[in-house]
Structures are given as C-alpha cells and as structure tokens.
Design a protein around this motif. Structure first.
Motif, PDB file in Angstrom:
ATOM      1  N   VAL A 263      17.857 -12.678  -0.898  1.00 24.20           N
ATOM      2  CA  VAL A 263      18.072 -11.250  -1.187  1.00 24.20           C
ATOM      3  C   VAL A 263      19.343 -11.139  -2.010  1.00 24.20           C
ATOM      4  O   VAL A 263      20.461 -11.137  -1.483  1.00 24.20           O
ATOM      5  CB  VAL A 263      18.182 -10.435   0.117  1.00 24.20           C
ATOM      6  N   TRP A 264      19.172 -11.077  -3.304  1.00 22.35           N
ATOM      7  CA  TRP A 264      20.301 -11.053  -4.230  1.00 22.35           C
ATOM      8  C   TRP A 264      20.464  -9.667  -4.826  1.00 22.35           C
ATOM      9  O   TRP A 264      19.492  -8.916  -4.960  1.00 22.35           O
ATOM     10  CB  TRP A 264      20.096 -12.084  -5.353  1.00 22.35           C
ATOM     11  N   THR A 265      21.683  -9.316  -5.189  1.00 21.50           N
ATOM     12  CA  THR A 265      21.951  -7.971  -5.712  1.00 21.50           C
ATOM     13  C   THR A 265      22.637  -8.041  -7.068  1.00 21.50           C
ATOM     14  O   THR A 265      23.499  -8.889  -7.303  1.00 21.50           O
ATOM     15  CB  THR A 265      22.844  -7.175  -4.744  1.00 21.50           C
ATOM     16  N   ARG A 266      22.233  -7.150  -7.943  1.00 18.06           N
ATOM     17  CA  ARG A 266      22.956  -6.960  -9.199  1.00 18.06           C
ATOM     18  C   ARG A 266      24.108  -6.000  -8.940  1.00 18.06           C
ATOM     19  O   ARG A 266      23.939  -5.003  -8.232  1.00 18.06           O
ATOM     20  CB  ARG A 266      22.030  -6.404 -10.282  1.00 18.06           C
ATOM     21  N   PRO A 267      25.277  -6.268  -9.494  1.00 17.23           N
ATOM     22  CA  PRO A 267      26.435  -5.417  -9.190  1.00 17.23           C
ATOM     23  C   PRO A 267      26.309  -4.028  -9.816  1.00 17.23           C
ATOM     24  O   PRO A 267      25.760  -3.871 -10.908  1.00 17.23           O
ATOM     25  CB  PRO A 267      27.608  -6.188  -9.793  1.00 17.23           C
ATOM     26  N   LYS A 268      26.832  -3.049  -9.115  1.00 19.13           N
ATOM     27  CA  LYS A 268      26.832  -1.674  -9.625  1.00 19.13           C
ATOM     28  C   LYS A 268      28.119  -1.359 -10.381  1.00 19.13           C
ATOM     29  O   LYS A 268      28.226  -0.317 -11.017  1.00 19.13           O
ATOM     30  CB  LYS A 268      26.643  -0.701  -8.463  1.00 19.13           C
TER      31      LYS A 268
ATOM     32  N   TYR B  33      23.640  -9.589 -14.081  1.00 20.19           N
ATOM     33  CA  TYR B  33      24.211  -9.924 -12.782  1.00 20.19           C
ATOM     34  C   TYR B  33      25.736  -9.887 -12.803  1.00 20.19           C
ATOM     35  O   TYR B  33      26.389 -10.360 -11.867  1.00 20.19           O
ATOM     36  CB  TYR B  33      23.716 -11.298 -12.321  1.00 20.19           C
TER      37      TYR B  33
ATOM     38  N   PRO C  44      21.879 -15.586  -9.512  1.00 19.42           N
ATOM     39  CA  PRO C  44      21.737 -14.467  -8.561  1.00 19.42           C
ATOM     40  C   PRO C  44      22.596 -14.663  -7.313  1.00 19.42           C
ATOM     41  O   PRO C  44      23.225 -13.713  -6.827  1.00 19.42           O
ATOM     42  CB  PRO C  44      20.240 -14.477  -8.231  1.00 19.42           C
TER      43      PRO C  44
ATOM     44  N   SER D  53      26.449 -14.387  -8.298  1.00 19.36           N
ATOM     45  CA  SER D  53      26.858 -12.991  -8.465  1.00 19.36           C
ATOM     46  C   SER D  53      26.988 -12.285  -7.121  1.00 19.36           C
ATOM     47  O   SER D  53      27.969 -11.569  -6.871  1.00 19.36           O
ATOM     48  CB  SER D  53      25.842 -12.254  -9.344  1.00 19.36           C
ATOM     49  N   THR D  54      26.025 -12.498  -6.259  1.00 18.24           N
ATOM     50  CA  THR D  54      26.066 -11.849  -4.947  1.00 18.24           C
ATOM     51  C   THR D  54      27.281 -12.310  -4.150  1.00 18.24           C
ATOM     52  O   THR D  54      27.951 -11.507  -3.487  1.00 18.24           O
ATOM     53  CB  THR D  54      24.768 -12.143  -4.174  1.00 18.24           C
TER      54      THR D  54
ATOM     55  N   GLN E 165      30.333 -10.589  -5.516  1.00 17.56           N
ATOM     56  CA  GLN E 165      30.362  -9.200  -5.058  1.00 17.56           C
ATOM     57  C   GLN E 165      30.892  -9.122  -3.628  1.00 17.56           C
ATOM     58  O   GLN E 165      31.630  -8.186  -3.280  1.00 17.56           O
ATOM     59  CB  GLN E 165      28.965  -8.594  -5.139  1.00 17.56           C
ATOM     60  N   GLU E 166      30.513 -10.098  -2.808  1.00 13.21           N
ATOM     61  CA  GLU E 166      31.044 -10.129  -1.437  1.00 13.21           C
ATOM     62  C   GLU E 166      32.559 -10.359  -1.447  1.00 13.21           C
ATOM     63  O   GLU E 166      33.295  -9.756  -0.663  1.00 13.21           O
ATOM     64  CB  GLU E 166      30.356 -11.232  -0.629  1.00 13.21           C
TER      65      GLU E 166
END
Length: 396
Positions: free
Chosen positions: A28-33, A78, A291, A294-295, A298-299
């Motif tokens: 479960v990877w996220t693209r940064p906002k 990402y 992915p 990047s995640t 972000q953490e």
C-alpha cells in the motif's frame, strides 16, 4: 512486505527444480500530496530501447522515447527527483553520447512541464580513449569534453552531476591532475553541482580514481577538492558500497555539502541516519523501489522514523540481490522489474544487456520484489514471468 495471498501462482526455479510460488498482494504505497522535505532524493532512471531497434552490442542506442519519458513522470509523481543520464541509464554500457544528449534535452523539457526535479550526468564519454594524448594536452581535452556535456545539461535546465571519467583515469598521473581538472570545471559552473565518486564494482575502468587505489589516500584527495570548492558543490554522491566509509566521510564534509548515498546495499540505515546526521539519496535502486521509497520518505516527513526504516528495510534484500556481483549488471534487474510491472512493452535493453543476468537470478528477483510488495499487478507480473521462463526452456 505483505502476507496477503492473491492466489496467483507461478512455478519458479528453486534449487534446480520448478516449485509453485504464490504471489502476495502489492504494498500500500502513497503518492505525496506535498513535496518531500526530510531528505533530498533522486532515483537514477534507466532507459528503454525501441522494440524495433538494433539493440546489439556496439549499435547506436535508439530509445523508445514515450516509454522512457513516461518512466520519469512516474518517478516525479511519487515526489522523487530524477537523476538522468547516469550509469543506470547505461552510460559507458551502450548509451552513446548522441543518445545521451537527446535524453538530457528531452528529460529537461519533461521536468519543466511538471516542475520535476532533475539532475543529469556530465562526463567525457564522447572521447575516443585510444586517441587521447598524454600529459597536459590530454587533460585539456578532458576538460573540454566535460564542458561540452556540462553545457548540454545546463541548457536543459538540469542540475549538473560531474561523473567519474574513464578518460581521466587513462591520462592522469597524480592526484594533482584530478584536482586540476575538477577545479577547472568548478570554476566555470553557475550553480552548485553534485560530485560522483563511482567505485570499481560499478565500473572496473575507474580503478585508482582520485589518483590512488588506496581508499584513504583517494578520500583525502576527494575531501581536499570539496573543502577548496565548497561554494560550487551542492553535494557528493558516493557509490562505494561501504557504509562505514560513507558515514565517516559524511561527518567530515563541510557544512552545507550533502552526502547523497549511492550505496544500494546499505541505503536504509544511511538514509534514516543517526544522532549525528543522515545521508540524502541518489540511487539506482530507487528506480526499482520508488513507490516504497517515496512512502518511507513521507513517513520521515511525518516524524515516523521507525515506520520509514521498516519500509526501507523490507526492500533491502531486493536491493542487495539486484546489485549483487557483478554489480555493473544491476541495470538488467531494474529493466526486468520495469517490464514485470508493465512499464515497458518488452524485456529489452540497449546493447543487448538483458542477457546480463541468469534465469535463476531473475527468478529470485521476482520472488523478492513480490515479498517487498513491489509487483504492482500480480496477474500481469505472473503472466510475464511465465513467458520469460518458457522462452528460457522452463514451463510449458
């Protein structure tokens, strides 16, 4: 990374025989906002040849521009910077200067269109090594070659990465020759550059870089260069696969000079860092694990260092496998994973480098990528893995 089973199965060669392997679910990877700020991170991107090109050793490189540039947009999406025209893009292993210059120009245009961060390698690979004169004439020709490439990178709007030069190894006779060439180059740049120290595991032709095969002596020369030109140096990328050496160098750098880790074995601990600092990143492995990378970053931005370390740590086995000796064939693994994930139509590489790794090696890469949650579409990845195995005499 995930224990969830998809029920998708592939028969993989394990210990000399085919064994069923059931794939897990993607991570479960996220693209940064918002922009990533805790670390400066570049992924060194690979290139994808045109399917109809003559991608044999020695043939001019002909790229699939749509697929090659789409990969860069994926990295930017990402939140990562792109390090282009580097060794990951097969500089010195099939990507000639004509194609490299076009890659830099095209990537520059694409970066500008999305506000993506871009740094590109400037080297001397347009030179004919056999025709290089010795002494001051040879050094002058090397300086001119570097400047030609620096101009292309600068005109594309990218940050300059001063790559290590095979030509300089051939001509230089002392540490003074290295300092002379680099100081000539730094005196003319209008924006701080990144210096790249590439180890012989990545390119055996760079043996004795900085004027000595002794790591401590070479490091002393490297530090002298940095300390004398701090205002012109944004950071240094060190690709020696030696975490202890990197940490010691990082702590010794002048204030304001970044250490961009190029250690594709030990990047989790180096990026997370310790009480005395951390490394930023300019990594070929990030082109494969982007992915997850990047995640994790972000953490870090959110203050969750333990979770960031967990995510990066789960990719470490994959990184060590892709960059296993002979390390300079790591590019094959990155292209294979790109193909498994549908980022390119075929498993092909400039100069025929797709044959650089064995069937067992790539089968293990498949398994490790799955364990790290980095097969984005398990059905597609399994389908392509079966095709690859069948083409190589395994399966039916």
């Amino acid at each position: 990374m995930t224990a969830t089973s998809t029920g998708v199965s592939v028969a993989l060669p394990i210990d000399g025989r085919l064994e069923p392997y059931i794939l897990g679910a993607p991570g479960v990877w996220t693209r940064p906002k918002r922009p990533i700020v805790s670390r400066v991170a570049f992924a060194a991107a690979h290139v994808i040849p045109l399917a109809t090109a003559d991608s044999t050793p020695g043939a001019p490189a002909v790229l699939d521009w749509e697929a090659t540039l789409a990969y860069r947009h994926e990295l930017w999406s990402y939140g990562l910077g792109v390090a282009d025209a580097m060794d990951t893009a097969q500089r010195g292993m099939g990507l000639d200067w004509r194609a490299t210059a076009e890659l830099i120009r095209r990537s520059g245009g694409e970066a500008a269109s999305v506000g993506g961060r871009l740094a590109c390698g400037a080297g001397t690979d347009q030179l004919d090594l056999a025709g290089l004169p010795s002494g001051s004439a040879g050094l002058a020709r090397i300086v001119d070659a570097y400047r030609e490439q620096i101009d292309v990178v600068t005109e594309a709007g990218a940050q300059v990465i001063l790559m290590a030069s095979r030509a300089l190894v051939r001509v230089a006779r002392s540490r003074a020759d290295y300092l002379y060439v680099y100081e000539k180059l730094l005196s003319r740049v209008d924006r701080p550059v990144i210096l790249h120290w590439l180890g012989t595991m990545f390119d055996p032709a760079l043996h004795g870089y900085w004027g000595s095969a002794d790591i401590d002596t070479a490091t002393d020369t490297f530090r002298t260069l940095v300390e004398n030109n701090t205002a012109k140096i944004d950071g240094v990328k060190v690709s020696l696969l030696d975490a202890a050496h990197e940490v010691a160098l990082r702590r010794a750098l002048p204030g304001g000079v970044r250490l961009y880790t190029g250690d594709d074995f030990n990047y989790p601990e180096l990026i997370i860092g310790d009480a005395q600092g951390h490394s930023d990143a300019l990594l070929g492995i990030f082109a494969a694990i982007y992915p997850a990378a990047s995640t994790a970053l972000q953490e870090l931005d959110n203050g969750n260092a333990a979770r960031a370390a967990e995510i990066l740590g789960a990719t470490e086995a994959l990184g060590r496998h892709i960059f296993a000796a002979p390390t300079y064939y790591y590019k094959t693994g990155i292209a294979f994973l790109s193909w498994l994930n549908g980022r390119q139509a075929g498993f092909s590489m400039v100069a025929g480098l797709a044959t650089g790794r064995s069937v067992p090696h790539l089968a293990e890469l498949f398994r490790l990528a799955d364990k790290a949650g980095l097969l984005s579409d398990p059905e597609l990845a399994a389908h392509r893995m079966r095709i690859y195995l069948e083409l190589n005499g395994l399966g039916s």
